[in-house]
Write an enzyme that holds these catalytic residues in place. Structure first.
Site, PDB file in Angstrom:
ATOM      1  N   ASN A   1      29.000  67.965  13.904  1.00  0.00           N
ATOM      2  CA  ASN A   1      28.560  69.370  13.944  1.00  0.00           C
ATOM      3  C   ASN A   1      29.170  70.239  12.839  1.00  0.00           C
ATOM      4  O   ASN A   1      28.694  71.350  12.587  1.00  0.00           O
ATOM      5  CB  ASN A   1      28.838  70.012  15.310  1.00  0.00           C
TER       6      ASN A   1
ATOM      7  N   ASP B   1      21.955  69.849  24.926  1.00  0.00           N
ATOM      8  CA  ASP B   1      21.161  70.028  23.708  1.00  0.00           C
ATOM      9  C   ASP B   1      20.059  71.071  23.929  1.00  0.00           C
ATOM     10  O   ASP B   1      19.558  71.225  25.039  1.00  0.00           O
ATOM     11  CB  ASP B   1      20.540  68.684  23.313  1.00  0.00           C
TER      12      ASP B   1
HETATM   13  C1  FPP Z   1      23.402  71.455  20.849  1.00  0.00           C
HETATM   14  O1  FPP Z   1      22.267  72.290  20.785  1.00  0.00           O
HETATM   15  C2  FPP Z   1      24.530  72.235  21.308  1.00  0.00           C
HETATM   16  C3  FPP Z   1      25.712  72.352  20.637  1.00  0.00           C
HETATM   17  C4  FPP Z   1      25.990  71.678  19.366  1.00  0.00           C
HETATM   18  C5  FPP Z   1      26.775  73.216  21.139  1.00  0.00           C
HETATM   19  C6  FPP Z   1      27.051  73.117  22.606  1.00  0.00           C
HETATM   20  C7  FPP Z   1      27.739  74.349  23.008  1.00  0.00           C
HETATM   21  C8  FPP Z   1      27.479  75.054  24.124  1.00  0.00           C
HETATM   22  C9  FPP Z   1      26.561  74.664  25.179  1.00  0.00           C
HETATM   23  C10 FPP Z   1      28.106  76.366  24.340  1.00  0.00           C
HETATM   24  C11 FPP Z   1      29.516  76.461  24.561  1.00  0.00           C
HETATM   25  C12 FPP Z   1      30.216  75.450  25.370  1.00  0.00           C
HETATM   26  C13 FPP Z   1      31.374  75.712  25.974  1.00  0.00           C
HETATM   27  C14 FPP Z   1      32.166  74.656  26.622  1.00  0.00           C
HETATM   28  C15 FPP Z   1      31.900  77.076  26.015  1.00  0.00           C
HETATM   29  P1  FPP Z   1      21.575  72.534  19.377  1.00  0.00           P
HETATM   30  O2  FPP Z   1      22.252  73.702  18.753  1.00  0.00           O
HETATM   31  O3  FPP Z   1      21.637  71.283  18.558  1.00  0.00           O
HETATM   32  O4  FPP Z   1      20.124  72.879  19.779  1.00  0.00           O
HETATM   33  P2  FPP Z   1      18.808  72.520  18.969  1.00  0.00           P
HETATM   34  O5  FPP Z   1      18.705  71.023  18.954  1.00  0.00           O
HETATM   35  O6  FPP Z   1      17.719  73.151  19.773  1.00  0.00           O
HETATM   36  O7  FPP Z   1      18.934  73.108  17.601  1.00  0.00           O
END
Ligand code: FPP
Length: 244
Positions: free
Chosen positions: A70, A22
């Protein structure tokens, strides 16, 4: 897998670590960049942490890449993430293969783009003989969704007369989960300071230890990963029993 059958590494570290990655969005925002910039940095971090696993004795790493919730994000972010997953598979396939990483995907593939699903299948097959690290990527994954799909398949087996209601127990239901070939996670890490599990591995984490760290995922280094694994080793796990 039964809780008391879980194992640890020889020095008491976790054998199976699951991570809720996250904080990509906030990481990008702090730099005045679009959210996808943060996801790209997050994808690079995945490589570092996978590579750090053997040194920590971690054999299984399960990462939460995209949840069933998501899809509620903007179209730009969703399609950007899907493109990132495709690029990740293309760019990382060779390195994963040569570094002994076996890749699996969990989650419901029904809503994913056909091309992406074909690439996921191919990567699973390509790395299927590897055994150094088992990397499981949760894509369109939700714990409740997984248990619901498992229950549906179990009900179908009963309907077909291959099982009866007397066969239904935790062990049988586990066999219908996406994770049926994996041990339960020993340690679940969530980055970015949020203390929630957000529908991740609900069934499998019944006896897991949790570690919530403030670091945003793109800043989560192999050194911090090592520290968290070491602090797990110092914990006293009892699985509901009393230590004698
Ligand atoms: C949550 O952070 C993250 C995600 C929903 C996506 C996770 C994806 C990756 C780490 C990149 C790609 C992974 C692979 C396997 C290639 P957020 O976007 O909710 O962050 P925030 O809470 O700060 O908005």
């Amino acid at each position: 897998m039964a809780a008391d059958a879980q194992e640890t590494t020889p020095d008491g570290g976790p054998k199976h670590v699951a991570i809720i990655m996250d904080g990509n969005g906030r990481w990008a925002q702090k730099r005045g960049r679009p959210r996808l910039f943060g996801h790209q940095a997050g994808a690079r971090r995945v490589r570092d942490i996978v590579e750090a696993c053997p040194g920590q004795g971690v054999k299984y790493l399960t990462i939460f890449a995209f949840s069933t919730e998501n899809w509620k994000r903007t179209q730009t972010e969703v399609s950007g993430l899907m493109a990132l997953f495709r690029r990740y598979i293309v760019r990382e396939a060779r390195a994963l293969l040569t570094k002994g990483v076996r890749v699996r995907f969990i989650g419901d593939r029904i809503r994913l783009d056909e091309k992406l699903v074909a690439m996921m299948d191919e990567l699973e097959l390509l790395t299927s003989h590897n055994d150094l690290v088992h990397l499981t990527v949760a894509l369109n994954y939700g714990g409740r969704d997984e248990v619901t799909r498992a229950a549906k398949r179990l009900a179908y087996e009963i309907e077909q007369g291959r099982l009866t209601h007397k066969d239904v127990d935790a062990e049988t239901l586990s066999r219908f989960l996406d994770t049926h070939v994996l041990p339960d996670p020993d340690l679940v890490i969530r980055t970015s300071g949020e203390a929630r599990i957000s529908n991740f591995l609900l069934w499998q984490s019944a006896y897991a230890e949790y570690e919530f760290v403030d670091t945003l995922w793109p800043d989560f280094t192999p050194e911090e990963f090592a520290r968290v694994c070491a602090s797990y080793a110092a914990r006293d796990r009892r699985f509901g029993a009393v230590k004698t």
